[in-house]
Design an enzyme around this catalytic site. Structure first.
Site, PDB file in Angstrom:
ATOM      1  N   CYS A  48       0.849  -1.181   0.000  1.00 19.68           N
ATOM      2  CA  CYS A  48       0.000   0.000   0.000  1.00 19.68           C
ATOM      3  C   CYS A  48       0.894   1.244   0.000  1.00 19.68           C
ATOM      4  O   CYS A  48       2.093   1.156   0.227  1.00 19.68           O
ATOM      5  CB  CYS A  48      -0.939   0.004   1.200  1.00 19.68           C
ATOM      6  SG  CYS A  48      -0.119  -0.361   2.756  1.00 19.68           S
ATOM      7  N   CYS A  72       3.069   1.832   3.008  1.00 15.25           N
ATOM      8  CA  CYS A  72       4.222   0.943   3.160  1.00 15.25           C
ATOM      9  C   CYS A  72       5.412   1.481   2.388  1.00 15.25           C
ATOM     10  O   CYS A  72       6.552   1.399   2.830  1.00 15.25           O
ATOM     11  CB  CYS A  72       3.884  -0.460   2.671  1.00 15.25           C
ATOM     12  SG  CYS A  72       2.307  -1.065   3.239  1.00 15.25           S
TER      13      CYS A  72
END
Lengths: 318, 77
Positions: free
Chosen positions: B10, B13
């Site tokens: 994502c 991250c």
């Protein structure tokens, strides 16, 4: 009078000089009013809920739910789903974390169904556009669909339809959240607020824009004519339309508001929004990593049935 | 020192990874940075909310992306 409405009237009819009751004036007034109201609510709600959230982590929820079964635990799991953060990228780790640690499958599903459907951002946008009565209906239905959906999945004993590695995963303890100072909680909540608002604002503007054009230009009662309460197919069709539509739900809510304004029954509109959030294709594809296809089919069938029933019930009583 | 960044790709991250790399560069320390994106591996470390930062097997952070300066403080400990 609502101060935001007063401002929108002053800006659009006073400063811009549009005439009240004209298509362009009505559309612009709707746009200004909705955008301001939605953003004020959105920021307040996200900040408050994020602050509370620093106390309720999935780790704590897991300990709290334990290994017990019974419909009251399904209800609790669904309510935990309301306050925990939800992003489709964390649904699978949470699923593994719950089931691997011994939380019953049905209870875990209650969480998994309600969590994406009911969250503070959706609640803020719903409250700001469609109104608080419909928002309450949406939240309560979301919790009930999760509670009963998870309960049924638990009763069907579908544990063998979960990929084996989930049960074999040793679950660690994770991070202890108790140690945060209030400044840290505040900063974290503010960070979340900024993150979410920065992510959703374009969808909301587009949604309100489309809604405003519809509000200003579409003929009165057009939706009642084609998708009114007497059209029993409207609810299932709305739910079916919601599955492939994974546009951001924040943008669809203001569009739904304008459709309701032109005669779309509230139950049908809510069923559509629930389907968009609870049954999204990307989410189902991610879940395939931990669930066998048959269990995903059960999941979709149970949730879709729950949403369709909700739509009919609220078309009857609202 | 072994640093693991847990997350399934994502946006947050990726920001965490970039911040960690920046912190490590500024501190000029010799570490191994590993990205963990397998769900089972993430769950094994006790993490349910990504992204998370694991140093030498210990979870230091999850669910948030701190600034470079904060990461430097965490790593200095």
């Amino acid at each position: 009078m609502d101060p935001i409405l007063a401002f929108a009237d002053w800006l659009v009819y006073g400063i811009f000089g549009y005439e009240a009751g004209t298509h362009a004036g009505d559309a612009l007034n709707f746009f200004v009013y909705d955008v301001i109201k939605i953003f004020v609510l959105l920021m307040t709600m996200i900040f408050l809920v994020s602050y509370i959230r620093t106390y309720i982590t999935p780790e704590k929820a897991r300990k709290f739910l334990g290994e017990r079964t019974g419909i009251q635990y399904n209800l609790m799991a669904a309510m935990v789903g309301v306050v925990t953060p939800f992003c489709s990228c964390s649904s699978v780790p949470i699923f593994i974390g719950f089931v691997g640690a011994g939380v019953p499958l049905g209870v875990t599903f209650s969480f998994l169904i309600t969590s994406p459907m009911v969250n503070e951002a959706a609640v803020a946008v719903l409250g700001g556009s469609i109104g608080w009565a419909a928002t309450a209906v949406y939240v309560i239905s979301g919790v009930l669909i999760g509670t009963f959906g998870g309960y049924i999945i638990g009763k069907l004993k579908l544990e063998h339809l979960v990929e084996d590695f989930v049960y074999k995963t040793f679950i660690g303890e994770g991070l202890d959240p108790e140690t945060m100072a209030w400044q840290e909680r505040r900063d974290w909540a503010w960070g979340e607020t900024k993150d979410i608002v920065l992510k959703v604002w374009p969808y909301i503007l587009i949604g309100v824009g489309v809604g405003a054009i519809f509000h200003g230009y579409a003929p009165e009662g057009i939706m009642a004519q084609y998708a009114g309460k007497d059209n029993l197919l409207a609810v299932p069709v709305a739910v079916g339309l919601g599955v492939p539509l994974y546009s951001n739900v924040m943008g669809l809510i203001p569009i739904a508001e304008s459709l309701i304004g032109k005669g779309l029954p509230v139950g049908t509109a809510l069923a559509f929004l629930m389907s968009v959030t609870a049954l999204s294709l990307p989410e189902l594809i991610i879940l395939k990593k931990v669930l066998k296809p048959k269990l995903i089919m059960y999941f979709v069938a149970i949730v879709a049935t729950g949403i369709i029933i909700t739509g009919y019930v609220f078309n009857l009583i609202l | 020192m072994k640093i693991e960044i847990l997350g399934s790709g994502c946006a947050k991250c990726r920001t965490l990874e970039a911040n960690v790399r920046e912190a490590v560069k500024e501190m000029a320390i010799d570490v191994e940075i590993v990205k963990v994106d397998d769900f089972a591996e993430i769950a094994k470390r006790g993490v349910m909310v990504t992204p998370a930062l694991v140093v030498d097997g210990k979870v230091l952070l999850n669910g948030k992306v701190p600034k470079v300066s904060k990461i430097k403080k965490l790593l200095a400990r």
